[in-house]
Design an enzyme around this catalytic site. Structure first.
Site, PDB file in Angstrom:
ATOM      1  CG  HIS A 111       7.424   7.508   8.369  1.00  0.00           C
ATOM      2  ND1 HIS A 111       7.109   7.793   7.072  1.00  0.00           N
ATOM      3  CD2 HIS A 111       6.288   7.010   8.920  1.00  0.00           C
ATOM      4  CE1 HIS A 111       5.840   7.486   6.841  1.00  0.00           C
ATOM      5  NE2 HIS A 111       5.309   7.021   7.949  1.00  0.00           N
ATOM      6  NE  ARG A 131      -1.425   2.202   3.127  1.00  0.00           N
ATOM      7  CZ  ARG A 131      -0.885   3.203   3.788  1.00  0.00           C
ATOM      8  NH1 ARG A 131      -0.688   4.363   3.201  1.00  0.00           N
ATOM      9  NH2 ARG A 131      -0.509   3.043   5.039  1.00  0.00           N
ATOM     10  CG  ASN A 176       6.134   3.408   6.007  1.00  0.00           C
ATOM     11  OD1 ASN A 176       5.920   4.310   5.218  1.00  0.00           O
ATOM     12  ND2 ASN A 176       5.266   3.029   6.920  1.00  0.00           N
ATOM     13  CB  CYS A 200      12.248  10.009  -1.342  1.00  0.00           C
ATOM     14  SG  CYS A 200      12.263  11.312  -2.529  1.00  0.00           S
TER      15      CYS A 200
END
Lengths: 321, 321
Positions: free
Chosen positions: A219, A16, A261, A250
């Site tokens: 994160h 996801r 994450n 990124c």
């Protein structure tokens, strides 16, 4: 290290998180390929899609197709994310997902105002109504969640007292609708957490609710992801959200190392090495991480898939004897 | 967290680690540009070159030119690395470096045999002779060092008892030549360290020598670099080797995220956030990290230079007030 849990539960969010952020079009078949591979690693829950507006998140336009095409493995819960009633209805309509409700509050007034033009009081009221609706529909409400629990780009640091107050609100909402939460998740939405804030905030929550199960959603944007997870483990946290290969990082090439994450296989590697059971086979998961890199077509932030596991090293050494 | 040190000392190794491993030719002027920039960050020691065979390490062929061209800043010690007498003589001949001797033993017999065709007993004898020679030449012998202190690709895991034994040998060598070591460094040469092995091995060393200053030389190959540093800080370790931007990481593009040495600015960021003084200005160091990326021409593993510091975020929030 006496508070380290014996085992942890990992919610895999890579499909996801990753496919939502990637720029290039990724075929439904390749998404399904990764999800099916993840199903064979020992993971017990995989968040595979989000039901959001395809005009805003084109990478999730095929959410229903993905859900339809996977080969569900018994014992694995497949979940989706939604942000409104329309998304919730789409998730239910698939008939193939584990659908659970959550009660979510944001720690930052500034962020709330900016993003939803709401005060915390208004958010509490709307979450109460939502939880009520879940219960009426027979959807179990199992997760509480505090967003930006360790800091916010608009408001700065967050106090432990504030988090304790928000968890009290979440538990009150759950009580008022007769829901029984499995756990409350503290999400480091904007990567403000440090080992110190993890320990301070979780310490304060523990003091108030010694038996409340906590989850961490971390994160790695500033390089502290795994150190923060370790600090959480030291505080006895036994639930983590993570993304295979660090998917969600990124995506543009000039910044290929910038992580989103916390990376699932790096977390599993840490746990393997410090004696915490994850139920996940690291080598299979590392193969999934390499598959994810192949699918997105650029390097992803995960480390151990590049450096190799120590168990593999030990086996090689033993074989040479 | 009561054992966290109040401050730490960082040995910056980026220029040496990085320019040694990079494939592309890097001009002397650009190396000097990075070293001079690092000199302005508050770092107190920078290892800037290695004096090794230019046929084997072409990137260090200009070592003397680099040393000659830097603008030394008062209060900063500039050091070099050498592996033999010839290299040592070249370092002394520059007349501009802080020259210190060290006593180095490897924890792994298998690695020693493979790389130097020596037993540990032979290595101990040769290090004793070398230390004796440093003392005769008036070179202070200040550092003990154990290589592969947490594990080895040829021998596997390393026991705490073995490390205690090797440190005893190092201290014995130092005593026998009348040297007074500042500290003993434990080097995770092949990235086997985990928070658990850090705590176990340092715990055993501390039990034997409660007042011995320890240093950690960590690699981030498997993603645990900063978590290991944090575990070391929790054990009171107050000296770290590190490399700006994670220089020394795997340089080929397909593996741009594969890290070598633990990243200096990520370590400084961690320390800033958990209340440990490094004496280093994080924003200046992050500028150096970006300069290093510009010089090598590809992304480097450091995270906070991409994600941005929290202090900068707090200042931005306060300014908007």
């Amino acid at each position: 290290m006496t508070d380290l849990p014996k085992s942890i539960f990992i919610l895999e969010e890579g499909p996801r998180e990753g496919f939502q952020i990637e720029k290039g079009p990724i075929s439904t078949a390749r998404k399904v390929e990764l999800i099916d591979a993840l199903s064979d690693t020992g993971l017990k829950q995989i968040q595979i899609v989000s039901f959001v507006d395809p005009r805003r998140v084109p990478g999730m336009a095929d959410a229903e197709d993905v859900v339809r095409a996977i080969t569900p493995r018994p014992g694995v819960a497949y979940t989706g994310l939604w942000l409104n009633e329309r998304g919730f209805e789409r998730a239910v309509a698939t008939g193939r997902l584990t659908v659970r409700g959550s009660i979510t509050l944001g720690a930052s007034d500034a962020f709330l105002k900016r993003n939803q033009n709401r005060t915390i009081a208004e958010q509490i009221a709307s979450q109460r109504a939502l939880a009520q609706r879940y219960v009426e529909l027979g959807v179990p409400v199992t997760r509480g969640s505090v967003m930006a629990a360790f800091g916010c780009n608009y408001e700065g640091d967050v106090s432990a007292a504030k988090i304790v107050g928000l968890i009290a609100e979440i538990l009150d909402i759950a009580d008022s609708v007769g829901a029984r939460l499995d756990h409350v998740s503290l999400a480091d939405t904007m990567a403000w957490a440090t080992p110190r804030s993890i320990k301070t905030i979780i310490g304060a929550v523990r003091e108030r609710w010694p038996d409340l199960d906590l989850a961490l959603h971390l994160h790695d944007t500033r390089g502290l992801g795994i150190a923060n997870a370790y600090a959480g483990l030291e505080m006895g946290v036994a639930r983590f959200d993570a993304a295979v290969a660090g998917l969600g990082g990124c995506p543009f090439a000039g910044n290929a190392g910038a992580a989103g994450n916390v990376c699932t296989e790096d977390l599993v590697f840490l746990c393997d090495e410090i004696g915490i059971d994850t139920g996940v086979d690291l080598e299979s998961l590392m193969a999934c991480a390499r598959l994810a890199e192949d699918i997105v077509g650029h390097p992803l932030p995960g480390s151990v898939m590049k450096g190799g596991s120590l168990r593999a090293m030990r086996e090689r050494i033993a074989a040479k004897g």
